[in-house]
Design an enzyme around this catalytic site. Structure first.
Site, PDB file in Angstrom:
ATOM      1  N   ASP A  25      -1.942 -19.488  46.651  1.00 56.32           N
ATOM      2  CA  ASP A  25      -1.343 -18.437  45.839  1.00 56.32           C
ATOM      3  C   ASP A  25      -2.450 -17.515  45.354  1.00 56.32           C
ATOM      4  O   ASP A  25      -3.607 -17.627  45.781  1.00 56.32           O
ATOM      5  CB  ASP A  25      -0.549 -19.024  44.664  1.00 56.32           C
ATOM      6  CG  ASP A  25       0.700 -18.193  44.354  1.00 56.32           C
ATOM      7  OD1 ASP A  25       0.537 -17.045  43.914  1.00 56.32           O
ATOM      8  OD2 ASP A  25       1.813 -18.691  44.565  1.00 56.32           O
ATOM      9  N   HIS A  41       1.684 -13.058  47.141  1.00 59.96           N
ATOM     10  CA  HIS A  41       1.006 -14.215  46.537  1.00 59.96           C
ATOM     11  C   HIS A  41      -0.241 -14.623  47.326  1.00 59.96           C
ATOM     12  O   HIS A  41      -0.560 -15.809  47.411  1.00 59.96           O
ATOM     13  CB  HIS A  41       1.966 -15.404  46.420  1.00 59.96           C
ATOM     14  CG  HIS A  41       3.028 -15.229  45.383  1.00 59.96           C
ATOM     15  ND1 HIS A  41       2.784 -15.348  44.037  1.00 59.96           N
ATOM     16  CD2 HIS A  41       4.344 -14.910  45.491  1.00 59.96           C
ATOM     17  CE1 HIS A  41       3.907 -15.133  43.357  1.00 59.96           C
ATOM     18  NE2 HIS A  41       4.869 -14.856  44.221  1.00 59.96           N
ATOM     19  N   ASP A  66       8.249 -14.984  49.236  1.00 59.01           N
ATOM     20  CA  ASP A  66       8.895 -14.542  47.996  1.00 59.01           C
ATOM     21  C   ASP A  66       8.064 -13.488  47.277  1.00 59.01           C
ATOM     22  O   ASP A  66       6.852 -13.399  47.444  1.00 59.01           O
ATOM     23  CB  ASP A  66       9.112 -15.737  47.071  1.00 59.01           C
ATOM     24  CG  ASP A  66       7.794 -16.342  46.622  1.00 59.01           C
ATOM     25  OD1 ASP A  66       6.972 -16.645  47.502  1.00 59.01           O
ATOM     26  OD2 ASP A  66       7.568 -16.481  45.415  1.00 59.01           O
ATOM     27  N   GLU A  67       8.734 -12.722  46.451  1.00 57.47           N
ATOM     28  CA  GLU A  67       8.122 -11.799  45.492  1.00 57.47           C
ATOM     29  C   GLU A  67       7.020 -10.940  46.112  1.00 57.47           C
ATOM     30  O   GLU A  67       5.958 -10.740  45.524  1.00 57.47           O
ATOM     31  CB  GLU A  67       7.568 -12.580  44.293  1.00 57.47           C
ATOM     32  CG  GLU A  67       8.650 -13.248  43.500  1.00 57.47           C
ATOM     33  CD  GLU A  67       8.133 -14.003  42.290  1.00 57.47           C
ATOM     34  OE1 GLU A  67       8.857 -14.091  41.295  1.00 57.47           O
ATOM     35  OE2 GLU A  67       6.995 -14.525  42.351  1.00 57.47           O
ATOM     36  N   TRP A 120      16.130 -19.959  46.005  1.00 51.92           N
ATOM     37  CA  TRP A 120      15.667 -20.125  44.623  1.00 51.92           C
ATOM     38  C   TRP A 120      16.293 -19.125  43.659  1.00 51.92           C
ATOM     39  O   TRP A 120      16.465 -19.413  42.482  1.00 51.92           O
ATOM     40  CB  TRP A 120      14.141 -20.035  44.565  1.00 51.92           C
ATOM     41  CG  TRP A 120      13.557 -18.655  44.752  1.00 51.92           C
ATOM     42  CD1 TRP A 120      13.186 -18.073  45.913  1.00 51.92           C
ATOM     43  CD2 TRP A 120      13.253 -17.699  43.719  1.00 51.92           C
ATOM     44  NE1 TRP A 120      12.670 -16.825  45.689  1.00 51.92           N
ATOM     45  CE2 TRP A 120      12.699 -16.566  44.349  1.00 51.92           C
ATOM     46  CE3 TRP A 120      13.388 -17.696  42.326  1.00 51.92           C
ATOM     47  CZ2 TRP A 120      12.287 -15.432  43.646  1.00 51.92           C
ATOM     48  CZ3 TRP A 120      12.979 -16.574  41.618  1.00 51.92           C
ATOM     49  CH2 TRP A 120      12.433 -15.455  42.279  1.00 51.92           C
ATOM     50  N   TYR A 172      14.423 -25.430  38.099  1.00 49.22           N
ATOM     51  CA  TYR A 172      13.066 -24.938  37.871  1.00 49.22           C
ATOM     52  C   TYR A 172      12.427 -25.670  36.698  1.00 49.22           C
ATOM     53  O   TYR A 172      12.724 -25.405  35.533  1.00 49.22           O
ATOM     54  CB  TYR A 172      13.075 -23.414  37.676  1.00 49.22           C
ATOM     55  CG  TYR A 172      12.729 -22.702  38.969  1.00 49.22           C
ATOM     56  CD1 TYR A 172      13.333 -23.098  40.163  1.00 49.22           C
ATOM     57  CD2 TYR A 172      11.781 -21.694  39.023  1.00 49.22           C
ATOM     58  CE1 TYR A 172      13.016 -22.490  41.372  1.00 49.22           C
ATOM     59  CE2 TYR A 172      11.460 -21.077  40.229  1.00 49.22           C
ATOM     60  CZ  TYR A 172      12.081 -21.482  41.394  1.00 49.22           C
ATOM     61  OH  TYR A 172      11.750 -20.893  42.586  1.00 49.22           O
ATOM     62  N   TRP A 208       6.405 -25.243  39.015  1.00 50.10           N
ATOM     63  CA  TRP A 208       5.340 -24.233  39.071  1.00 50.10           C
ATOM     64  C   TRP A 208       4.402 -24.466  37.900  1.00 50.10           C
ATOM     65  O   TRP A 208       4.838 -24.822  36.801  1.00 50.10           O
ATOM     66  CB  TRP A 208       5.939 -22.837  39.040  1.00 50.10           C
ATOM     67  CG  TRP A 208       6.941 -22.611  40.132  1.00 50.10           C
ATOM     68  CD1 TRP A 208       8.304 -22.626  40.023  1.00 50.10           C
ATOM     69  CD2 TRP A 208       6.661 -22.393  41.518  1.00 50.10           C
ATOM     70  NE1 TRP A 208       8.880 -22.422  41.252  1.00 50.10           N
ATOM     71  CE2 TRP A 208       7.891 -22.270  42.186  1.00 50.10           C
ATOM     72  CE3 TRP A 208       5.476 -22.272  42.246  1.00 50.10           C
ATOM     73  CZ2 TRP A 208       7.994 -22.041  43.560  1.00 50.10           C
ATOM     74  CZ3 TRP A 208       5.568 -22.040  43.617  1.00 50.10           C
ATOM     75  CH2 TRP A 208       6.814 -21.928  44.252  1.00 50.10           C
ATOM     76  N   GLU A 228       1.787 -22.428  36.401  1.00 46.59           N
ATOM     77  CA  GLU A 228       1.021 -21.414  35.666  1.00 46.59           C
ATOM     78  C   GLU A 228       0.670 -21.900  34.262  1.00 46.59           C
ATOM     79  O   GLU A 228      -0.441 -21.679  33.773  1.00 46.59           O
ATOM     80  CB  GLU A 228       1.822 -20.109  35.559  1.00 46.59           C
ATOM     81  CG  GLU A 228       2.049 -19.394  36.861  1.00 46.59           C
ATOM     82  CD  GLU A 228       3.411 -19.703  37.450  1.00 46.59           C
ATOM     83  OE1 GLU A 228       3.963 -18.838  38.148  1.00 46.59           O
ATOM     84  OE2 GLU A 228       3.923 -20.821  37.211  1.00 46.59           O
TER      85      GLU A 228
END
Length: 637
Positions: free
Chosen positions: A200, A274, A351-352, A418, A443, A489, A491
């Site tokens: 990532d 990412h 994704d994203e 997701w 999540y 996740w 973070e």
């Protein structure tokens, strides 16, 4: 993963439950059938374990280690013993009903028998058997006690073949031993798939020998603690001490460890978005001039998530879809990863992917003209289809997040849904395999409870909401839903203890959804079994979130600009006590019975829950200014 679908808290409706007591039989996930029979099995001082057949020795060794760690017994393994204490047996002819992972467990006063078609079934039978033992079986040291097991007959097999947990080891690096510990915990509840998010913006975590800078440069960053997306960028010359990676030998060791515990590992290489860590290592992979000045992200802001029309990248964290070097790069990466992981899929993210820097690239514009691509979603689809061909050329199947549907899905792609269930529904209707892992239910980076006491993240997922997950919508062919998983996740997860806190008990809910028959799901019964697991976790020294005992807070604002505070609990049988006077309430304080109004000049509300005469929830303090803000009250001069 910063999945910012909404900033609003995803609170669940209140579900009632009478106060529970510790259960004699409390298995998670709930077996297909379990019948208590007369009598009790008492573990003798000398235990004879019988069992033969390919793979059975692995199961007997696992059980022996668990048993002798906690119980002072002598264990003899005698494959052909006629007189045995515990026997593991494989069917000579496969039994269709239980499949490859099912089992029959019989506990009688004199012996225990587990029968299965495959060693995996025996292993899951052992997990059920261990939960029938007293909680002290979870001890890491020997406990002197009488070891009894209720006599039962169990027939059990999973609802879904894909029962997964995703562990993000990129945002914060977790050691090889941490990953093994996570595997140890997940198999207790019959999970069989560990999805490792290996790359990532914050770090590249797997050695690629032909591309050494990926780990020499991309695996390391400046250390920061605090709230992700608000941390300060590195200063010139600041040492990069945060990070780490797995060598290919480490991966082989982890794969073997997982296999010994009947777990497959799904690797994820997240592209084309990412990908900042890869771009920092090899700037030529970017479409954007100046990429050589980028740094591996340490939690500083790199995107504007509140921009109307969708998030906008402030730093180009994408691979360039118009650059042939990118596909050569991915051929090397996938070529080295594919032989390391026996599992048939490789997850390639998708994704994203914020595309505003693509819109500034002449190379991308030329690609669009050359390939007749009408928009940037089709540009990403072009990229995904080329990546799928690379993955398939290495003998693997291609999987991605549901954004890969946009612009056209690659021919053989499997989709992990997701952003709710809609992506999975669309993929299944197009006859693609689907794994359901929606933010709404699965999540695990979301807060367990109220932001007043939980480490602050952008949404809440309560245990009862996770338990309400149903992965097969009525409108589609269920055969395309291969299963589901919960995603952790990291973070905001800095260490293994917090990873445990975020996973359990919500992981129990996902485990039961994936294994147990849909018709047997029952919140009241489930939570009684959860509380028994809490007792076992205290013995095992595994951290869990007690948030289910904390109140749910909601507010409303009257026409007169007055705030009302409503409190409820996920489980019934709890009383809420509160104070406005800055002191610490107990069960001698006012009990909540109706909505509260904020007293004039009050600074804070403190609350705690009790079950009977015992405190069970945590002391929670909410500032009046926060309550006003939640209600949308405008400040007065």
């Amino acid at each position: 993963m910063k999945k910012l679908l909404a900033l609003a808290c995803l609170c669940c409706s209140v579900i009632s439950l009478n106060a529970q007591t510790t259960r004699k039989i409390a298995i998670i996930p709930e077996p297909v059938t379990i019948t208590e029979t007369a009598g009790t099995f008492v573990l003798p001082k000398t235990v004879v374990i019988a069992g033969s057949g390919t793979g059975v020795a692995n199961v007997t060794s696992y059980f022996k280690k668990k048993l002798t760690t906690a119980a002072r017994v002598n264990v003899t393994e005698n494959a052909g013993a006629a007189a045995y204490t515990i026997k593991f047996a494989l069917n000579k002819s496969p039994e269709g009903v239980i499949g490859d992972e099912g089992y029959h467990l019989t506990v009688s006063p004199k012996s225990i028998l587990i029968i299965a078609n495959k060693p995996a079934g025996l292993f899951y039978g052992v997990q059920t058997l261990l939960q029938l033992f007293p909680k002290e079986i979870e001890s890491n040291t020997v406990v002197d006690r009488k070891w009894t097991v209720p006599c039962v007959k169990v027939t059990d097999y999973p609802r879904f073949g894909w029962r997964g947990l995703m562990f993000d080891v990129s945002r914060h690096f977790f050691t090889k031993q941490d990953v093994k510990q996570y595997i140890d915990q997940m198999v207790r509840y019959k999970f069989n798939l560990l999805h490792l998010h290996l790359t990532d913006d914050e770090g590249w975590r797997i050695e690629i020998k032909s591309l050494p800078k990926l780990t020499e440069v991309g695996a390391w960053r400046v250390k920061r603690v605090g709230y992700f997306n608000t941390l300060s960028p590195p200063t010139p010359g600041e040492p990069k001490t945060e990070g780490g990676f797995y060598t290919q030998d480490d991966i082989r060791e982890l794969v073997k460890y997982a296999q010994d515990n009947y777990v497959n590992i799904l690797p994820e290489i997240d592209v084309p978005g990412h990908s900042l860590a890869a771009v920092v290592a090899y700037p030529e992979l970017s479409c954007t001039p100046g990429a050589e000045n980028y740094h591996v992200r340490n939690g500083d802001e790199i995107a504007d998530w509140g921009k109307p029309g969708g998030p906008v990248a402030l730093v180009d964290n994408t691979l360039c879809p118009a650059n042939e070097k990118v596909y050569e790069f991915l051929d090397k990466v996938i070529g080295e990863i594919a032989p390391l992981f026996p599992f048939p899929y490789i997850h390639m993210g998708g994704d994203e992917c914020m595309k505003n820097f693509w819109a500034q690239s002449d190379a991308v514009k030329q690609l669009m003209q050359r390939e007749n691509l009408k928009d940037y979603e089709q540009v990403q689809s072009y990229f995904e289809k080329r990546v799928e061909k690379i993955v398939e050329s290495k003998g693997k199947r291609f999987m991605g997040w549901d954004e890969i549907l946009e612009g056209g899905l690659a021919p053989n792609a499997a989709v992990m849904s997701w952003r709710g269930m809609s992506g999975g529904i669309a993929a299944a209707k197009a006859k693609h395999d689907v794994i359901m892992s929606p933010t709404t239910f699965a999540y695990l980076d979301y807060m367990n409870g109220d932001v007043a006491i939980e480490p602050k993240v952008y949404a809440t997922l309560r245990l009862s909401k996770a338990y309400s997950f149903e992965p097969v919508p009525d409108s589609i062919d269920a055969s395309y839903i291969k299963g589901g998983q919960a995603n952790l996740w990291t973070e905001q997860v800095y260490n293994m203890r917090h990873a445990e806190y975020m996973t359990w008990p919500r992981g129990f809910a996902i485990a039961e959804t994936m294994w147990s028959p849909k018709a047997k799901k029952n919140w009241n019964d489930f939570f009684g079994r959860v509380e028994t697991q809490f007792d076992r976790y205290k013995v095992a020294d595994i951290k869990y979130a007690p948030s289910v005992y904390d109140p749910i807070f909601t507010t409303s604002l009257s026409k007169d600009n007055e705030v009302s505070i409503y409190m409820s609990t996920e489980v019934n049988g709890l009383d809420i006590y509160y104070s406005w006077d800055n002191s610490f309430p107990d069960n001698h304080y006012d009990k909540y019975t109706q909505p509260l109004m904020i007293p004039k000049d009050a600074a804070q509300l403190r609350v705690i829950t009790y079950r009977g005469n015992q405190p069970i929830g945590r002391m929670i303090t909410i500032q009046v200014s926060d309550l006003n803000q939640r209600a949308g009250k405008k400040a007065t001069k």
